[in-house]
Motif scaffolding. Structure first.
Motif, mmCIF file in Angstrom:
data_model
loop_
_atom_site.group_PDB
_atom_site.id
_atom_site.type_symbol
_atom_site.label_atom_id
_atom_site.label_comp_id
_atom_site.label_asym_id
_atom_site.label_seq_id
_atom_site.Cartn_x
_atom_site.Cartn_y
_atom_site.Cartn_z
ATOM 1 N N ILE A 1 -69.328 -15.936 62.335
ATOM 2 C CA ILE A 1 -68.316 -15.030 61.821
ATOM 3 C C ILE A 1 -67.001 -15.754 61.618
ATOM 4 C CG2 ILE A 1 -67.723 -14.256 64.146
ATOM 5 C CD1 ILE A 1 -67.602 -12.172 60.922
ATOM 6 N N CYS A 2 -66.668 -16.687 62.495
ATOM 7 C CA CYS A 2 -65.435 -17.461 62.349
ATOM 8 C C CYS A 2 -65.490 -18.334 61.090
ATOM 9 C CB CYS A 2 -65.186 -18.327 63.580
ATOM 10 S SG CYS A 2 -64.847 -17.378 65.086
ATOM 11 N N ILE B 1 -64.806 -16.075 58.171
ATOM 12 C CA ILE B 1 -63.392 -15.699 58.125
ATOM 13 C C ILE B 1 -62.566 -16.828 57.520
ATOM 14 C CG2 ILE B 1 -61.362 -15.308 59.600
ATOM 15 C CD1 ILE B 1 -62.997 -12.815 59.239
ATOM 16 N N LEU C 1 -61.673 -5.181 58.232
ATOM 17 C CA LEU C 1 -62.654 -5.953 58.988
ATOM 18 C C LEU C 1 -62.134 -7.355 59.293
ATOM 19 C CD1 LEU C 1 -65.541 -5.589 60.080
ATOM 20 C CD2 LEU C 1 -66.375 -6.620 57.972
ATOM 21 N N SER D 1 -59.338 -7.054 61.870
ATOM 22 C CA SER D 1 -59.895 -6.684 63.172
ATOM 23 C C SER D 1 -60.414 -7.918 63.909
ATOM 24 C CB SER D 1 -61.023 -5.663 62.985
ATOM 25 O OG SER D 1 -61.655 -5.370 64.208
ATOM 26 N N HIS D 2 -61.020 -8.835 63.173
ATOM 27 C CA HIS D 2 -61.498 -10.068 63.809
ATOM 28 C C HIS D 2 -60.318 -10.927 64.264
ATOM 29 C CE1 HIS D 2 -64.044 -13.569 64.593
ATOM 30 N NE2 HIS D 2 -63.148 -14.274 63.938
ATOM 31 N N LYS E 1 -59.038 -10.101 67.624
ATOM 32 C CA LYS E 1 -59.902 -10.437 68.756
ATOM 33 C C LYS E 1 -60.058 -11.935 68.967
ATOM 34 C CE LYS E 1 -62.651 -6.296 67.725
ATOM 35 N NZ LYS E 1 -63.986 -5.817 67.274
ATOM 36 N N CYS E 2 -59.823 -12.732 67.915
ATOM 37 C CA CYS E 2 -60.125 -14.166 67.966
ATOM 38 C C CYS E 2 -58.836 -14.975 67.891
ATOM 39 C CB CYS E 2 -61.075 -14.545 66.839
ATOM 40 S SG CYS E 2 -61.536 -16.288 66.842
ATOM 41 N N CYS F 1 -59.099 -18.050 65.243
ATOM 42 C CA CYS F 1 -58.966 -17.700 63.830
ATOM 43 C C CYS F 1 -57.551 -17.223 63.510
ATOM 44 C CB CYS F 1 -59.986 -16.621 63.448
ATOM 45 S SG CYS F 1 -61.687 -17.235 63.356
ATOM 46 N N ASP G 1 -66.503 -0.862 58.827
ATOM 47 C CA ASP G 1 -66.386 -1.841 59.920
ATOM 48 C C ASP G 1 -67.555 -2.815 59.973
ATOM 49 O OD1 ASP G 1 -64.002 -0.637 60.743
ATOM 50 O OD2 ASP G 1 -65.058 0.798 62.013
ATOM 51 N N ASP G 2 -68.196 -3.066 58.843
ATOM 52 C CA ASP G 2 -69.292 -4.022 58.793
ATOM 53 C C ASP G 2 -69.336 -4.613 57.389
ATOM 54 O OD1 ASP G 2 -71.483 -5.524 59.522
ATOM 55 O OD2 ASP G 2 -72.474 -3.863 60.554
#
Length: 301
Positions: free
Chosen positions: A3-4, A7, A26, A29-30, A33-34, A37, A208-209
């Motif tokens: 996922i990173c 992104i 989306l 949102s990442h 959390k990260c 990133c 959200d996906d």
């Protein structure tokens, strides 16, 4: 880390404000959390801001400003019609007014016909409206698919992979979405004339996906295929059509023909501006002669 990687690969789209709606939510949102990133994107933004602030400014020259000022201060003189022409126009208007009373009786018949013609579309609309009372509004998934199609055709949603090979597109989606994407390769295996061309694909945000977006061309006209899990969306709304045991939902959105259906754990949307109900777009999966009875029920009766 997959996922990173995605992104970071989409950083340019994010920083240039090309990600909109669910895709942007989306992405952000990442970032919340990260830390890795978020730090990476912040560094990219600082770099872009530094470049933008160092670009040279080009002020207008004094000669250009003087020319503009003269145009604003001394607007051109509006030409007037010659006296003789104005007199001819006045005589023509007087003659037409004197004949007006003789035309009133004739115009009454014409006016009645015009009113009838104007009311005809209203009557047709009223009949169609009451006939389609049972047709439901488009689903959120159908609306998203139509909007995604429009954004791509406007150049606002570039493809992340460009390829004419279905297997290469299918492999690209592996580990990027939570469902299996297997694009058909009917044209290559059948040896028939190609009715459409595969352009490429990308990810699109939805609820959200990520959903899968695949772009086709049929005689220079774009066709979009959007795929998601039926756990995220189920086909619904619109006009319900049954063919070969599958339930299709047909909508017209922004002038586009949208066909949605759910099958074997996935939900699909086909979007095009093709004729009738856009059933020709179904040939991206069903091109053979044996599939014509599958496509036929989608044609308007």
């Amino acid at each position: 880390m997959k996922i990173c990687d995605d992104i970071r690969a989409r950083r340019t789209l994010y920083l240039d404000d090309e990600l909109q709606g669910d895709e942007r939510l989306l992405f952000e949102s990442h970032l919340q959390k990260c830390d890795s990133c978020r730090s990476f994107i912040d560094g990219e933004r600082v770099f872009l801001d530094a470049i933008r602030h160092t670009r040279p400014l080009h002020p207008a020259s004094s000669e250009l400003r003087e020319r503009v000022q003269k145009l604003v201060s001394n607007p051109p003189v509006v030409p007037t019609a010659p006296l003789r022409l104005r007199q001819q126009i006045q005589r023509s208007l007087w003659q037409s007014s004197s004949n007006r009373s003789r035309l009133i009786s004739g115009w009454s018949t014409v006016a009645a016909a015009i009113v009838t013609i104007l009311l005809l579309p209203v009557v047709v609309w009223w009949i169609a409206r009451h006939k389609s009372d049972t047709v439901q509004a488009p689903s959120d998934f159908a609306l998203m698919a139509a909007e995604t199609h429009l954004r791509h055709t406007r150049g606002q949603l570039p493809l992340e992979i460009v390829s004419e090979a279905p297997q290469q597109i299918s492999d690209w989606f592996a580990n990027k979405v939570k469902f299996s994407v297997k694009l058909p390769n009917y044209q290559e295996s059948s040896g028939q004339e190609k009715l459409y061309a595969l352009e490429g694909a990308r990810l699109v945000g939805y609820k959200d996906d990520y959903a899968a977006y695949v772009a086709y061309q049929m005689k220079t006209r774009p066709i979009s295929l959007v795929i998601t899990s039926d756990q995220i969306a189920r086909a619904s709304g619109g006009e319900v059509i049954t063919a070969k045991g599958l339930v299709f939902h047909y909508d017209t959105i922004h002038g586009l023909k949208v066909i949605t259906w759910s099958d074997r754990g996935l939900t699909y949307a086909l979007v095009s501006d093709l004729e009738e109900r856009g059933q020709q777009s179904c040939t991206v999966c069903h091109q053979g002669t044996k599939d014509q009875d599958f496509i036929a029920p989608l044609k308007p009766k």
